[in-house]
Design a protein around this motif. Sequence first.
Motif, PDB file in Angstrom:
ATOM      1  N   ALA A 193       0.766  -1.438   0.028  1.00  0.00           N
ATOM      2  CA  ALA A 193      -0.286   0.151  -0.134  1.00  0.00           C
ATOM      3  C   ALA A 193       0.974   1.748  -0.193  1.00  0.00           C
ATOM      4  CB  ALA A 193      -0.837   0.357   1.143  1.00  0.00           C
ATOM      5  N   LEU A 194       1.809   1.206   0.695  1.00  0.00           N
ATOM      6  CA  LEU A 194       2.977   2.671   0.725  1.00  0.00           C
ATOM      7  C   LEU A 194       3.683   2.796  -0.545  1.00  0.00           C
ATOM      8  CD1 LEU A 194       4.869   4.214   1.821  1.00  0.00           C
ATOM      9  CD2 LEU A 194       6.060   2.983   2.464  1.00  0.00           C
ATOM     10  N   VAL A 195       4.044   2.336  -1.553  1.00  0.00           N
ATOM     11  CA  VAL A 195       5.277   1.611  -2.489  1.00  0.00           C
ATOM     12  C   VAL A 195       4.209   2.290  -3.350  1.00  0.00           C
ATOM     13  CG1 VAL A 195       6.671   0.391  -1.208  1.00  0.00           C
ATOM     14  CG2 VAL A 195       5.206  -0.663  -2.687  1.00  0.00           C
ATOM     15  N   THR A 196       2.434   1.600  -3.615  1.00  0.00           N
ATOM     16  CA  THR A 196       1.978   2.033  -4.784  1.00  0.00           C
ATOM     17  C   THR A 196       1.543   2.852  -4.681  1.00  0.00           C
ATOM     18  OG1 THR A 196      -0.282   0.754  -3.953  1.00  0.00           O
ATOM     19  CG2 THR A 196       1.482  -0.910  -5.031  1.00  0.00           C
ATOM     20  N   GLU A 197       1.428   3.912  -3.488  1.00  0.00           N
ATOM     21  CA  GLU A 197       0.189   5.521  -3.804  1.00  0.00           C
ATOM     22  C   GLU A 197       1.635   5.622  -3.751  1.00  0.00           C
ATOM     23  OE1 GLU A 197      -0.066   8.595   0.085  1.00  0.00           O
ATOM     24  OE2 GLU A 197      -0.192   6.712  -0.011  1.00  0.00           O
ATOM     25  N   TYR A 198       3.204   5.897  -4.238  1.00  0.00           N
ATOM     26  CA  TYR A 198       3.810   6.548  -4.453  1.00  0.00           C
ATOM     27  C   TYR A 198       4.193   6.127  -6.163  1.00  0.00           C
ATOM     28  CZ  TYR A 198       4.021   8.925  -0.248  1.00  0.00           C
ATOM     29  OH  TYR A 198       3.142   9.943   1.273  1.00  0.00           O
ATOM     30  N   GLY A 199       3.795   5.254  -6.792  1.00  0.00           N
ATOM     31  CA  GLY A 199       4.719   5.392  -8.392  1.00  0.00           C
ATOM     32  C   GLY A 199       4.868   3.913  -8.193  1.00  0.00           C
ATOM     33  N   VAL A 200       4.893   3.062  -7.653  1.00  0.00           N
ATOM     34  CA  VAL A 200       6.002   2.000  -7.850  1.00  0.00           C
ATOM     35  C   VAL A 200       5.132   0.342  -7.889  1.00  0.00           C
ATOM     36  CG1 VAL A 200       7.113   0.060  -6.523  1.00  0.00           C
ATOM     37  CG2 VAL A 200       7.866   2.180  -5.616  1.00  0.00           C
ATOM     38  N   VAL A 201       5.208   0.196  -8.698  1.00  0.00           N
ATOM     39  CA  VAL A 201       4.141  -0.568  -9.464  1.00  0.00           C
ATOM     40  C   VAL A 201       4.438  -2.400  -9.159  1.00  0.00           C
ATOM     41  CG1 VAL A 201       3.984  -2.255 -11.621  1.00  0.00           C
ATOM     42  CG2 VAL A 201       4.446   0.366 -11.822  1.00  0.00           C
ATOM     43  N   VAL A 202       3.955  -2.838  -8.493  1.00  0.00           N
ATOM     44  CA  VAL A 202       3.883  -4.025  -7.570  1.00  0.00           C
ATOM     45  C   VAL A 202       3.325  -5.257  -8.557  1.00  0.00           C
ATOM     46  CG1 VAL A 202       3.700  -5.739  -5.210  1.00  0.00           C
ATOM     47  CG2 VAL A 202       3.775  -2.677  -5.279  1.00  0.00           C
ATOM     48  N   ASP A 203       4.269  -6.008  -8.504  1.00  0.00           N
ATOM     49  CA  ASP A 203       4.001  -7.283  -9.402  1.00  0.00           C
ATOM     50  C   ASP A 203       2.777  -8.506  -8.135  1.00  0.00           C
ATOM     51  OD1 ASP A 203       5.643  -6.786 -11.576  1.00  0.00           O
ATOM     52  OD2 ASP A 203       6.949  -7.592 -10.595  1.00  0.00           O
ATOM     53  N   GLU A 204       1.608  -9.288  -8.679  1.00  0.00           N
ATOM     54  CA  GLU A 204       0.667 -10.041  -8.553  1.00  0.00           C
ATOM     55  C   GLU A 204       1.227 -11.258  -8.070  1.00  0.00           C
ATOM     56  OE1 GLU A 204      -2.016  -7.959  -7.514  1.00  0.00           O
ATOM     57  OE2 GLU A 204      -2.318  -6.611  -8.373  1.00  0.00           O
TER      58      GLU A 204
END
Length: 306
Positions: A295-306
């Motif tokens: 939740a933290l990294v996606t808020e700042y634009g990091v794409v998280v692999d499922e």
Amino acid sequence: MATGKVPDTAADEVPDTAPDLVPETAPDAAPGVASEGVPGVASGVASGVVPETVGESVVPPRPSAPPSRTPPPPTHPPMPAGAPPVPPVASVPPVPSTRPQTGRVHVPDAPSEPRTSLPAPPVEEPRALKRGQAVTIDKLGTFTGALRVEAAWWGPEAVDADVVVLVLDEDRRVGADEDLVFYNQPVHPSGAVRLAGKLQDGKPGSDSVDIDVTKLPEGRARVLVALALDAAAGAAFAQVPVAVGIVDPVTRRRLADFRLTGGEETVMILTEVYRRDDAWRLRAVGQGYAEGLAALVTEYGVVVDE
């Protein structure tokens, strides 16, 4: 035999004295010398007549050592009858010598003045910050662009945590995946962010990161430092309070510190370093995410692999 006349060469042939040529004592009977009469003059030769063999004349023996010139002790006339006795002469103390003494001379130590210890320079206490408070880093001390963020926490023995860092642009977004610095990528490509590692083993747990804003690439103007609890431990910041310290990495002086607590969050932003105008500032944040690190990294634009 000539009489009464000394040959002219007599002075050159006869030395003034000949102590080394004649023994110290004359022989008992030298040839041509009478046993009686004037010693050293042949018998039958008138006084004042020098024999022709002047060079062989007998030198009289050396005189004995001169008598001592020490005067005899004075003699005092006898004291008249009835004269009072002479009082004894008082002894005179010796006069101290004024000649310089040789060898080691003892010189008494000069009286020493009491030493006054200089007061120790005052120790600057770190600036205490509160949640949400921001401060210009130059006001905390001499700032050359580098600082260290240290995090320490208390909690159940099984709780571990790791520092996570995001390098952002003016829009508070990452420019690439490399702008996320964590345990799988401990150094930013620019060298501006580097995980410094755990400070100590055991409790409390700890982790740290070094930041050098002078190495940030063009377009990067903000650094977020967060702490993520180990999800397997099942703990939240309600049970794990955190102490944050801002340290000068060169002098090791603690510039500022603050404490953060939370609720059900498992990830919390501890602090952010950002530039405003020409000054670099630091803020104590304390914003948490109950949904975890994703939740933290996606808020700042990091794409998280499922």
